[in-house]
Design an enzyme around this catalytic site. Structure first.
Site, short mmCIF file in Angstrom:
data_model
loop_
_atom_site.label_atom_id
_atom_site.label_comp_id
_atom_site.label_asym_id
_atom_site.label_seq_id
_atom_site.Cartn_x
_atom_site.Cartn_y
_atom_site.Cartn_z
N SER A 1 -39.73 -7.38 86.86
CA SER A 1 -38.76 -6.52 86.19
C SER A 1 -39.37 -5.16 85.89
CB SER A 1 -38.32 -7.16 84.87
OG SER A 1 -37.59 -6.24 84.09
N ILE B 1 -28.70 -14.25 89.04
CA ILE B 1 -29.23 -13.68 90.28
C ILE B 1 -29.67 -14.80 91.24
CG2 ILE B 1 -31.11 -12.26 91.20
CD1 ILE B 1 -31.03 -10.76 88.41
N TYR C 1 -41.82 -10.40 76.94
CA TYR C 1 -41.13 -10.39 78.24
C TYR C 1 -41.79 -9.37 79.17
CZ TYR C 1 -37.22 -10.06 81.55
OH TYR C 1 -36.44 -10.05 82.69
N1 LIG Z 1 -30.55 -9.51 84.44
C1 LIG Z 1 -31.33 -8.46 84.47
O1 LIG Z 1 -30.92 -7.36 84.15
C2 LIG Z 1 -32.77 -8.61 84.92
C3 LIG Z 1 -33.56 -7.47 84.97
C4 LIG Z 1 -34.87 -7.58 85.39
C5 LIG Z 1 -35.36 -8.81 85.77
N2 LIG Z 1 -34.58 -9.94 85.70
C6 LIG Z 1 -35.16 -11.21 86.12
O2 LIG Z 1 -34.30 -11.84 87.04
C7 LIG Z 1 -34.53 -13.25 87.04
C8 LIG Z 1 -33.21 -13.98 86.99
O3 LIG Z 1 -32.60 -13.71 85.73
P1 LIG Z 1 -31.03 -13.61 85.48
O4 LIG Z 1 -30.76 -12.26 84.96
O5 LIG Z 1 -30.28 -14.13 86.64
O6 LIG Z 1 -30.92 -14.60 84.22
P2 LIG Z 1 -30.08 -15.91 83.93
O7 LIG Z 1 -28.67 -15.75 84.41
O8 LIG Z 1 -30.34 -16.23 82.51
O9 LIG Z 1 -30.78 -17.00 84.88
C9 LIG Z 1 -32.09 -17.42 84.62
C10 LIG Z 1 -32.32 -18.74 85.33
O10 LIG Z 1 -33.64 -19.20 84.99
C11 LIG Z 1 -33.52 -20.55 84.58
N3 LIG Z 1 -34.60 -21.00 83.70
C12 LIG Z 1 -34.90 -20.57 82.45
N4 LIG Z 1 -35.90 -21.29 81.94
C13 LIG Z 1 -36.25 -22.21 82.87
C14 LIG Z 1 -37.19 -23.26 82.92
N5 LIG Z 1 -37.99 -23.54 81.88
N6 LIG Z 1 -37.29 -24.00 84.04
C15 LIG Z 1 -36.47 -23.77 85.09
N7 LIG Z 1 -35.54 -22.80 85.10
C16 LIG Z 1 -35.42 -22.03 84.00
C17 LIG Z 1 -32.17 -20.62 83.88
O11 LIG Z 1 -31.76 -21.96 83.72
P3 LIG Z 1 -30.62 -22.35 82.62
O12 LIG Z 1 -29.30 -21.97 83.20
O13 LIG Z 1 -30.79 -23.83 82.49
O14 LIG Z 1 -30.94 -21.61 81.36
C18 LIG Z 1 -31.34 -19.83 84.87
O15 LIG Z 1 -31.03 -20.64 85.98
C19 LIG Z 1 -35.43 -13.52 85.84
O16 LIG Z 1 -36.77 -13.69 86.28
C20 LIG Z 1 -35.32 -12.25 85.03
O17 LIG Z 1 -36.47 -12.02 84.26
C21 LIG Z 1 -33.29 -9.85 85.28
#
Ligand SMILES: NC(=O)c1ccc[n+]([C@@H]2O[C@H](COP(=O)([O-])OP(=O)(O)OC[C@H]3O[C@@H](n4cnc5c(N)ncnc54)[C@H](OP(=O)(O)O)[C@@H]3O)[C@@H](O)[C@H]2O)c1
Ligand SMILES: *[C@@H]1O[C@H](CO)[C@@H](O)[C@H](O)[C@H]1NC(C)=O
Ligand SMILES: *[C@@H]1O[C@H](CO)[C@@H](O)[C@H](O)[C@H]1NC(C)=O
Ligand SMILES: *[C@@H]1O[C@H](CO)[C@@H](O)[C@H](O)[C@H]1NC(C)=O
Ligand SMILES: *[C@@H]1O[C@H](CO)[C@@H](O)[C@H](O)[C@H]1NC(C)=O
Length: 318
Positions: free
Chosen positions: A170, A48, A202
């Site tokens: 979330s 995202i 989480y």
């Molecule tokens: N996907 C869903 O269905 C969903 C639903 C509700 C909320 N969310 C929220 O949306 C947001 C984005 O998630 P996403 O779904 O896009 O997940 P994602 O594809 O796993 O991306 C997460 C990002 O956070 C980074 N990250 C993790 N740990 C970190 C750290 N210690 N320092 C700096 N960066 C870090 C990851 O880096 P790396 O690539 O290096 O791991 C990646 O760039 C999150 O806050 C998640 O909780 C997602």
């Protein structure tokens, strides 16, 4: 036989209905341009965050990709520059699992950049283990790292106002709770590595994101900085990749049926960052590019204030 057909037809109809209602995320309609504005997106190398950063770059912003992995951060910057033609896109190292790294990032940013118009606290994970400072990984990265980051950048946001802080929470906040006894004794809101435990942690961290935004809005009254939290939708990304095989086996069919693409997943973040006239709703939680319903526990003034104070002390600020 007929009954089976009937039931299947009913299920398909319900599924299709879900697809055009609950699961459908409207597009952010703002046509705002961002020339001369600077934005930070954390965790912008994938998922995202990357789509969000790309959209902001396309609108002309100077975009800082705050990521923990240099090669992934640089690769994302290259992709975004190529796709948008905007060359003001930079990787800067930020590991939210280290308060020292958060401080270095902020120092570095404040030294190099004269303004900050939009901060998007997007990074998040669902993984076990502990942060460098001994906090539970999920609490440490999803809440505490972003808490410290925002506070360290707040003066620059105020100087650049009107400016915004957008925190990606979330729907998982629904099963979260904030147990201060736990934070004080384990720094962890609970311990353990099983899928069920991680999922609970989480939920806690995402509730913290909302309480943080609730309290931040109050503290920002009278400034030109506003803040918002949001649910991006159920989105196909890498976030479940570090979970147990059992959990992934559950998630694969669920993702196939009920999860939408990252393009849609960025829309509510973009809405909170860009939509004109949102300022009176500072502190609110958004879903599907609209104000979302919030349970009492996610707008509890006393808990929000206490979480703020505990977080300050855990970050060594108080
Ligand atoms: N996907 C869903 O269905 C969903 C639903 C509700 C909320 N969310 C929220 O949306 C947001 C984005 O998630 P996403 O779904 O896009 O997940 P994602 O594809 O796993 O991306 C997460 C990002 O956070 C980074 N990250 C993790 N740990 C970190 C750290 N210690 N320092 C700096 N960066 C870090 C990851 O880096 P790396 O690539 O290096 O791991 C990646 O760039 C999150 O806050 C998640 O909780 C997602
Ligand atoms: C960064 O990501 C690359 C590619 O996935 C990986 O090979 C490398 O080990 C990672 N570096 C760090 C420091 O985690
Ligand atoms: C996955 O989780 C394990 C422990 O649960 C951790 O050591 C590892 O760093 C995690 N990997 C990622 C990419 O978060
Ligand atoms: C969770 O896993 C990490 C490493 O992956 C380990 O260091 C830690 O002891 C585990 N915690 C519990 C409570 O099992
Ligand atoms: C907020 O912005 C407006 C318009 O730019 C400006 O007039 C006002 O002084 C600012 N307020 C504060 C508290 O900075």
């Amino acid at each position: 036989m007929l009954a089976v057909l009937f039931i299947c037809g009913g299920l398909v109809a319900i599924y299709l209905l879900l697809c055009v209602t609950v699961l459908k995320i409207p597009k952010c309609k703002s046509t705002a341009k961002l020339h001369g504005k600077t934005v930070i997106v954390t965790g912008a190398n994938t998922g995202i965050g990357k789509v969000t950063a790309l959209d902001l770059a396309r609108r002309g912003a100077r975009v800082i990709l705050a990521c923990r992995n240099e090669s992934k951060g640089l690769a994302a910057a290259t992709d975004i520059k190529r796709e948008t033609g905007n060359n003001d896109v930079f990787y800067m190292h930020l590991d939210l699992a280290s308060l020292q790294s958060v401080r270095s990032f902020a120092d570095n940013f404040l030294k190099k950049e004269s303004r900050l118009d939009i901060l998007i606290n997007n990074a998040g994970l669902l993984a076990g283990g502990k942060t460098e400072d001994g906090f539970g990984m999920i609490f440490g990265v999803n809440h505490l790292g972003h808490f410290l980051l925002t506070l360290l950048l707040l003066d620059r946001l105020k100087e650049s106002g009107p400016s915004r802080v957008v925190t990606v929470a979330s729907l998982a906040h629904l099963w979260g709770n904030v147990d201060f006894n736990c934070i004080n004794t384990h720094k962890d809101l609970g311990l353990g590595n099983s899928s069920m435990v991680l999922l609970k942690l989480y939920g806690h961290s995402k509730l913290c994101n909302m309480l943080f935004t609730h309290e931040l809005a109050k503290r920002l009254k009278g400034t030109n900085v506003t803040c918002y939290s949001l649910h991006p939708g159920a989105i196909k990304t890498d976030i479940n990749n570090n979970c147990s095989l059992f959990w992934r086996l559950i998630m694969i069919p669920a993702m196939f049926l009920f999860y939408t693409d990252v393009q849609s997943g960025a829309q509510t973040s973009l809405y909170c960052a860009l939509q004109e006239g949102l300022e009176p709703l500072s502190g609110c939680y958004f879903s599907q590019c609209d104000v979302g319903k919030v349970p009492a526990k996610a707008r509890d003034d006393a808990v929000a204030k206490k979480l703020w104070e505990v977080s300050e002390s855990l970050c060594g600020l108080a």
